[in-house]
Scaffold this motif. Structure first.
Motif, mmCIF file in Angstrom:
data_model
loop_
_atom_site.group_PDB
_atom_site.id
_atom_site.type_symbol
_atom_site.label_atom_id
_atom_site.label_comp_id
_atom_site.label_asym_id
_atom_site.label_seq_id
_atom_site.Cartn_x
_atom_site.Cartn_y
_atom_site.Cartn_z
ATOM 1 N N GLY A 24 0.809 -1.221 0.000
ATOM 2 C CA GLY A 24 0.000 0.000 0.000
ATOM 3 C C GLY A 24 0.835 1.260 0.000
ATOM 4 N N PRO A 25 1.655 1.454 -1.015
ATOM 5 C CA PRO A 25 2.575 2.589 -0.992
ATOM 6 C C PRO A 25 1.942 3.945 -1.330
ATOM 7 C CG PRO A 25 2.837 1.391 -3.035
ATOM 8 C CD PRO A 25 1.850 0.609 -2.199
ATOM 9 N N LEU A 26 0.728 3.933 -1.872
ATOM 10 C CA LEU A 26 0.179 5.195 -2.391
ATOM 11 C C LEU A 26 0.015 6.263 -1.303
ATOM 12 C CD1 LEU A 26 -0.866 6.927 -4.638
ATOM 13 C CD2 LEU A 26 -3.101 5.809 -4.426
ATOM 14 N N LEU A 27 -0.620 5.933 -0.201
ATOM 15 C CA LEU A 27 -0.849 6.959 0.826
ATOM 16 C C LEU A 27 0.459 7.495 1.413
ATOM 17 C CD1 LEU A 27 -4.074 5.703 2.642
ATOM 18 C CD2 LEU A 27 -3.805 7.753 1.240
ATOM 19 N N PRO A 28 1.420 6.634 1.776
ATOM 20 C CA PRO A 28 2.690 7.196 2.267
ATOM 21 C C PRO A 28 3.378 8.086 1.235
ATOM 22 C CG PRO A 28 2.558 4.853 2.767
ATOM 23 C CD PRO A 28 1.383 5.174 1.898
ATOM 24 N N ILE A 29 3.281 7.716 -0.035
ATOM 25 C CA ILE A 29 3.881 8.553 -1.083
ATOM 26 C C ILE A 29 3.182 9.906 -1.138
ATOM 27 C CG2 ILE A 29 4.086 8.809 -3.596
ATOM 28 C CD1 ILE A 29 4.674 5.758 -3.696
ATOM 29 N N LEU A 30 1.863 9.888 -1.122
ATOM 30 C CA LEU A 30 1.123 11.156 -1.186
ATOM 31 C C LEU A 30 1.435 12.043 0.017
ATOM 32 C CD1 LEU A 30 -2.327 9.852 -2.477
ATOM 33 C CD2 LEU A 30 -0.640 11.203 -3.763
ATOM 34 N N HIS A 31 1.519 11.430 1.197
ATOM 35 C CA HIS A 31 1.853 12.221 2.397
ATOM 36 C C HIS A 31 3.244 12.845 2.263
ATOM 37 C CE1 HIS A 31 -1.586 11.658 4.979
ATOM 38 N NE2 HIS A 31 -1.602 10.365 4.709
ATOM 39 N N GLU A 50 2.388 6.859 -12.857
ATOM 40 C CA GLU A 50 3.339 6.153 -13.713
ATOM 41 C C GLU A 50 4.279 5.276 -12.892
ATOM 42 O OE1 GLU A 50 5.258 9.036 -16.206
ATOM 43 O OE2 GLU A 50 3.357 9.691 -17.074
ATOM 44 N N GLU A 51 4.758 5.805 -11.774
ATOM 45 C CA GLU A 51 5.694 5.042 -10.944
ATOM 46 C C GLU A 51 5.044 3.788 -10.349
ATOM 47 O OE1 GLU A 51 8.916 5.466 -10.491
ATOM 48 O OE2 GLU A 51 9.075 7.326 -11.630
ATOM 49 N N LEU A 52 3.761 3.897 -9.977
ATOM 50 C CA LEU A 52 3.066 2.771 -9.333
ATOM 51 C C LEU A 52 2.271 1.931 -10.321
ATOM 52 C CD1 LEU A 52 1.761 4.435 -6.019
ATOM 53 C CD2 LEU A 52 3.889 3.174 -6.418
ATOM 54 N N ASN A 53 2.343 2.301 -11.586
ATOM 55 C CA ASN A 53 1.593 1.596 -12.619
ATOM 56 C C ASN A 53 0.091 1.592 -12.320
ATOM 57 O OD1 ASN A 53 1.502 0.340 -15.086
ATOM 58 N ND2 ASN A 53 1.701 -1.733 -14.220
ATOM 59 N N GLU A 58 -7.029 6.807 -10.653
ATOM 60 C CA GLU A 58 -6.940 6.119 -9.357
ATOM 61 C C GLU A 58 -6.229 6.993 -8.330
ATOM 62 O OE1 GLU A 58 -6.463 1.453 -9.827
ATOM 63 O OE2 GLU A 58 -5.277 2.521 -11.358
ATOM 64 N N VAL A 59 -5.113 7.574 -8.731
ATOM 65 C CA VAL A 59 -4.364 8.428 -7.799
ATOM 66 C C VAL A 59 -5.171 9.686 -7.481
ATOM 67 C CG1 VAL A 59 -2.222 9.704 -7.420
ATOM 68 C CG2 VAL A 59 -2.174 7.524 -8.673
ATOM 69 N N PHE A 60 -5.750 10.291 -8.502
ATOM 70 C CA PHE A 60 -6.567 11.491 -8.309
ATOM 71 C C PHE A 60 -7.724 11.197 -7.349
ATOM 72 C CE2 PHE A 60 -10.029 14.351 -9.423
ATOM 73 C CZ PHE A 60 -9.389 15.584 -9.427
ATOM 74 N N GLY A 61 -8.342 10.038 -7.494
ATOM 75 C CA GLY A 61 -9.456 9.671 -6.624
ATOM 76 C C GLY A 61 -9.051 9.604 -5.167
ATOM 77 N N VAL A 62 -7.875 9.085 -4.910
ATOM 78 C CA VAL A 62 -7.402 9.003 -3.520
ATOM 79 C C VAL A 62 -7.093 10.403 -2.992
ATOM 80 C CG1 VAL A 62 -5.546 8.151 -2.029
ATOM 81 C CG2 VAL A 62 -6.560 6.654 -3.762
ATOM 82 N N VAL A 63 -6.432 11.217 -3.802
ATOM 83 C CA VAL A 63 -6.073 12.577 -3.368
ATOM 84 C C VAL A 63 -7.328 13.382 -3.032
ATOM 85 C CG1 VAL A 63 -5.072 14.774 -4.123
ATOM 86 C CG2 VAL A 63 -3.892 12.625 -4.620
ATOM 87 N N THR A 64 -8.349 13.260 -3.852
ATOM 88 C CA THR A 64 -9.552 14.065 -3.623
ATOM 89 C C THR A 64 -10.484 13.459 -2.573
ATOM 90 O OG1 THR A 64 -10.605 13.002 -5.524
ATOM 91 C CG2 THR A 64 -9.501 15.124 -5.902
ATOM 92 N N PHE A 65 -10.297 12.186 -2.245
ATOM 93 C CA PHE A 65 -11.138 11.556 -1.228
ATOM 94 C C PHE A 65 -10.778 12.065 0.165
ATOM 95 C CE2 PHE A 65 -11.949 8.222 1.907
ATOM 96 C CZ PHE A 65 -13.313 8.004 1.709
ATOM 97 N N TYR A 66 -9.488 12.230 0.421
ATOM 98 C CA TYR A 66 -9.027 12.629 1.760
ATOM 99 C C TYR A 66 -8.883 14.148 1.838
ATOM 100 C CZ TYR A 66 -8.051 7.703 2.500
ATOM 101 O OH TYR A 66 -8.176 6.348 2.623
ATOM 102 N N HIS A 67 -9.549 14.738 2.810
ATOM 103 C CA HIS A 67 -9.532 16.198 2.947
ATOM 104 C C HIS A 67 -8.156 16.748 3.300
ATOM 105 C CE1 HIS A 67 -13.805 16.572 2.446
ATOM 106 N NE2 HIS A 67 -13.988 15.596 3.305
ATOM 107 N N ASP A 68 -7.295 15.918 3.860
ATOM 108 C CA ASP A 68 -5.989 16.418 4.274
ATOM 109 C C ASP A 68 -5.024 16.607 3.109
ATOM 110 O OD1 ASP A 68 -6.641 16.724 6.887
ATOM 111 O OD2 ASP A 68 -5.809 14.811 7.539
#
Ligand code: FES
Length: 156
Positions: A24-31, A50-53, A58-68
């Motif tokens: 689950g690297p996406l959230l730590p990367i975004l933080h 691109e890095e996570l294939n 998908e990435v945009f959805g996670v970024v916009t889902f979390y208010h932080d």
């Protein structure tokens, strides 16, 4: 890996490399990207995808889902003004009005936010600037926070 605009942000590449092997690297990367840049740009979203294939969506959805997560650069300072009853009954409305006026005029590099109790009701009206709670606030003093851009010199 190829970039859509041909420019890879080396910091985003390094952050992705640091977390890529973990589960689950996406959230730590975004933080980490937000901690480094202050927000997660469109270019960073593309690069992370691109890095996570993953797809950009998908990435945009996670970024916009979390208010932080922020999509744009944020003001340097945060001012929370209590709008709950104890503060409102002793001048909080004037404090909020003055803060709103200062924020709308673009004064200072301050993000204004209404909150509902800062746990400082005994010293109402209360605000919190950059995590520092300040009681017995007035409209004049809150305007000073905007013009000074910090709470230094304002007694708690
Ligand atoms: S109501 Fe404002 S600090 Fe509690």
């Amino acid at each position: 890996m190829a970039r859509s605009n041909g420019k890879a942000d080396p910091e985003v590449v390094a952050i992705c490399a640091r977390h890529q092997a973990s589960d689950g690297p996406l959230l730590p990367i975004l933080h980490d990207v937000q901690a480094h840049h202050g927000y997660v740009s469109d270019e960073a979203i593309q690069q992370i995808a691109e890095e996570l294939n993953l797809s950009r969506a998908e990435v945009f959805g996670v970024v916009t889902f979390y208010h932080d997560f922020h999509r744009e650069p944020q003001p340097t300072h945060s001012l929370k003004v209590c709008r709950a009853e104890a503060c409102q009954s002793v001048g909080g409305r004037d404090v909020w009005a003055a803060a709103s006026t200062a924020a709308e005029s673009g004064q200072g590099d301050v993000q204004l936010e209404a909150v509902y109790c800062l746990g400082n009701c005994a010293c109402a009206p209360s605000v919190q600037m950059d995590g520092r709670t300040i009681g017995r606030m007035t409209a004049e003093r809150v305007s000073t926070l905007f013009s000074a851009g910090n709470s230094a010199g304002v007694p708690s």
